[in-house]
Design an enzyme around this catalytic site. Structure first.
Site, short mmCIF file in Angstrom:
data_model
loop_
_atom_site.label_atom_id
_atom_site.label_comp_id
_atom_site.label_asym_id
_atom_site.label_seq_id
_atom_site.Cartn_x
_atom_site.Cartn_y
_atom_site.Cartn_z
N HIS A 31 0.90 -1.14 0.07
CA HIS A 31 0.03 -0.30 0.17
C HIS A 31 0.81 1.47 0.16
O HIS A 31 1.71 1.21 0.32
CB HIS A 31 -1.00 -0.02 1.55
CG HIS A 31 -1.92 -1.56 1.62
ND1 HIS A 31 -1.89 -2.27 1.08
CD2 HIS A 31 -3.25 -0.76 1.14
CE1 HIS A 31 -2.85 -2.53 0.97
NE2 HIS A 31 -4.35 -1.88 0.81
N PRO A 32 0.77 2.41 -0.47
CA PRO A 32 1.12 3.73 -0.54
C PRO A 32 0.56 4.43 0.14
O PRO A 32 -0.56 4.29 1.14
CB PRO A 32 0.37 4.36 -2.08
CG PRO A 32 -1.30 3.71 -2.16
CD PRO A 32 -0.39 2.10 -1.94
N GLU A 79 -8.15 7.65 -6.69
CA GLU A 79 -9.18 8.17 -6.23
C GLU A 79 -10.30 8.12 -4.81
O GLU A 79 -10.37 8.96 -4.20
CB GLU A 79 -10.74 6.84 -7.30
CG GLU A 79 -10.55 7.42 -8.64
CD GLU A 79 -11.46 6.52 -9.10
OE1 GLU A 79 -11.12 6.42 -10.24
OE2 GLU A 79 -12.25 5.40 -8.68
N GLU A 80 -9.52 6.92 -4.34
CA GLU A 80 -9.70 7.45 -2.64
C GLU A 80 -9.15 8.17 -2.03
O GLU A 80 -9.85 9.05 -1.30
CB GLU A 80 -9.22 5.26 -1.56
CG GLU A 80 -10.41 4.63 -2.29
CD GLU A 80 -9.81 3.51 -2.63
OE1 GLU A 80 -10.16 2.20 -3.01
OE2 GLU A 80 -8.33 3.10 -2.21
N PHE A 118 1.37 3.27 7.79
CA PHE A 118 -0.11 3.46 7.89
C PHE A 118 -1.42 2.93 6.34
O PHE A 118 -1.24 3.40 5.47
CB PHE A 118 -0.42 4.53 8.09
CG PHE A 118 -1.36 5.00 8.82
CD1 PHE A 118 -2.37 4.63 10.40
CD2 PHE A 118 -2.28 5.56 7.99
CE1 PHE A 118 -3.89 4.98 10.44
CE2 PHE A 118 -4.15 6.28 8.21
CZ PHE A 118 -4.21 5.66 9.39
N VAL A 119 -2.11 1.82 6.51
CA VAL A 119 -3.76 1.58 6.07
C VAL A 119 -3.72 1.70 6.81
O VAL A 119 -4.91 1.56 8.08
CB VAL A 119 -2.86 0.71 5.35
CG1 VAL A 119 -4.43 -0.02 4.49
CG2 VAL A 119 -1.88 0.23 4.85
N ILE A 120 -6.02 2.75 6.15
CA ILE A 120 -6.74 2.95 6.89
C ILE A 120 -7.79 3.08 5.21
O ILE A 120 -7.54 4.05 4.39
CB ILE A 120 -6.84 4.31 7.70
CG1 ILE A 120 -8.50 4.77 7.93
CG2 ILE A 120 -6.57 5.14 6.78
CD1 ILE A 120 -8.32 5.76 9.36
N CYS A 121 -9.06 2.66 5.58
CA CYS A 121 -9.98 3.00 4.63
C CYS A 121 -10.19 4.30 4.75
O CYS A 121 -11.46 5.14 5.45
CB CYS A 121 -11.34 2.05 4.62
SG CYS A 121 -12.48 2.14 3.38
#
Lengths: 174, 174
Positions: free
Chosen positions: B67-68, B86-87, B119-122
């Site tokens: 993930h970026p 887009e997200e 750090f990954v978050i929706c």
């Protein structure tokens, strides 16, 4: 780039440089980063092999499905990864005569319909005649045999891609 | 595209359409194709979740490392995947003021140095203020807690990406 340099890479640089040692599976390089430092290139290679071996059968099939056909759509449309393009060109896949191209397309399709994953072979270790012969022969195998055989070829490809990156000066890739 | 259409896809089309429902991990979509047919979208989602859950801890960290950063290098250089672009734009990550951008960059770096993954978050479920607050708070967690938390966020992102593809007309992506 020696192994000490590899071990000093951040995960981002590690994935940028080594993310395609297994075709289109940066997840695998990204996972083995957790296991650094690696004493040798062979230890890094072993970590990748062990990660692949620990995948469920569906995961091994998934690895195979991330590979392009030899002399297939991606070669024709210019959408191969750099590594795959060089490997396929080295085995003459970009210069097949019309009869060989037709035969390759037909056998690739037959293989994919039979197994649900593509024919994978280490192109750097084989010439055109050998690839066509093996594709024809391997179409006759059982699915489980072919899955295991394809994964062995993935590991050979991985070894050669690792050597090209780590045993040469790949600093300009960072 | 309804689930019957999804089930009828060749593995190549399936991976082309669904290969990025987990960011830069086409291996995962390619693997779950083995488990078709899926009765519902939720069954397909469950197959993906189960595949991820069965990965070793290093594999889960590998998924996170694909993930970026939010508002990071890939956003600035235009190299985000379409979905991620887009997200991130939807959560205002492409329009941070200078103070927020600096804070985000500093906290992202702190997080990556502490945990060895990003750090990954929706982003679709959070706004800018909430993302900054959670990034700051989650930097204080234990590594195992954050690994699990990041994977839960990966699954939320995956669900929304699946819905966007399967519950809308994605035939033009084939």
């Amino acid at each position: 780039m020696d192994i000490a340099t590899v071990n000093a890479l951040t995960y981002e640089d590690f994935v940028n440089v080594l993310g395609n040692v297994v075709e289109k599976c940066p997840l695998i390089a990204a996972a083995v980063w957790s296991g650094r430092p690696f004493l040798t290139l062979t230890a890094l290679e072993a970590a990748i092999r062990e990660f692949i071996d620990a995948l469920p059968e569906s995961g091994k099939e998934g690895v195979l499905r991330c590979h392009p056909d030899l002399a297939g759509r991606d070669l024709q449309s210019g959408t191969l990864t750099r590594e795959s393009r060089e490997e396929q060109a080295g085995a003459g896949m970009d210069a097949l005569n019309s009869a060989d191209a037709s035969r390759m397309a037909r056998l690739n399709q037959e293989y994919k319909e039979r197994f649900g994953f593509p024919f994978v072979i280490c192109a750097r270790m084989n010439d055109k005649a050998n690839i066509l012969r093996q594709l024809s022969e391997r179409c006759q195998n059982e699915r489980a045999v072919e899955r295991a055989r394809g994964i062995e070829e993935v590991k050979k490809i991985c070894r050669l891609r690792l050597e090209a990156l780590v045993l040469t000066d790949a600093a300009n890739k960072l």
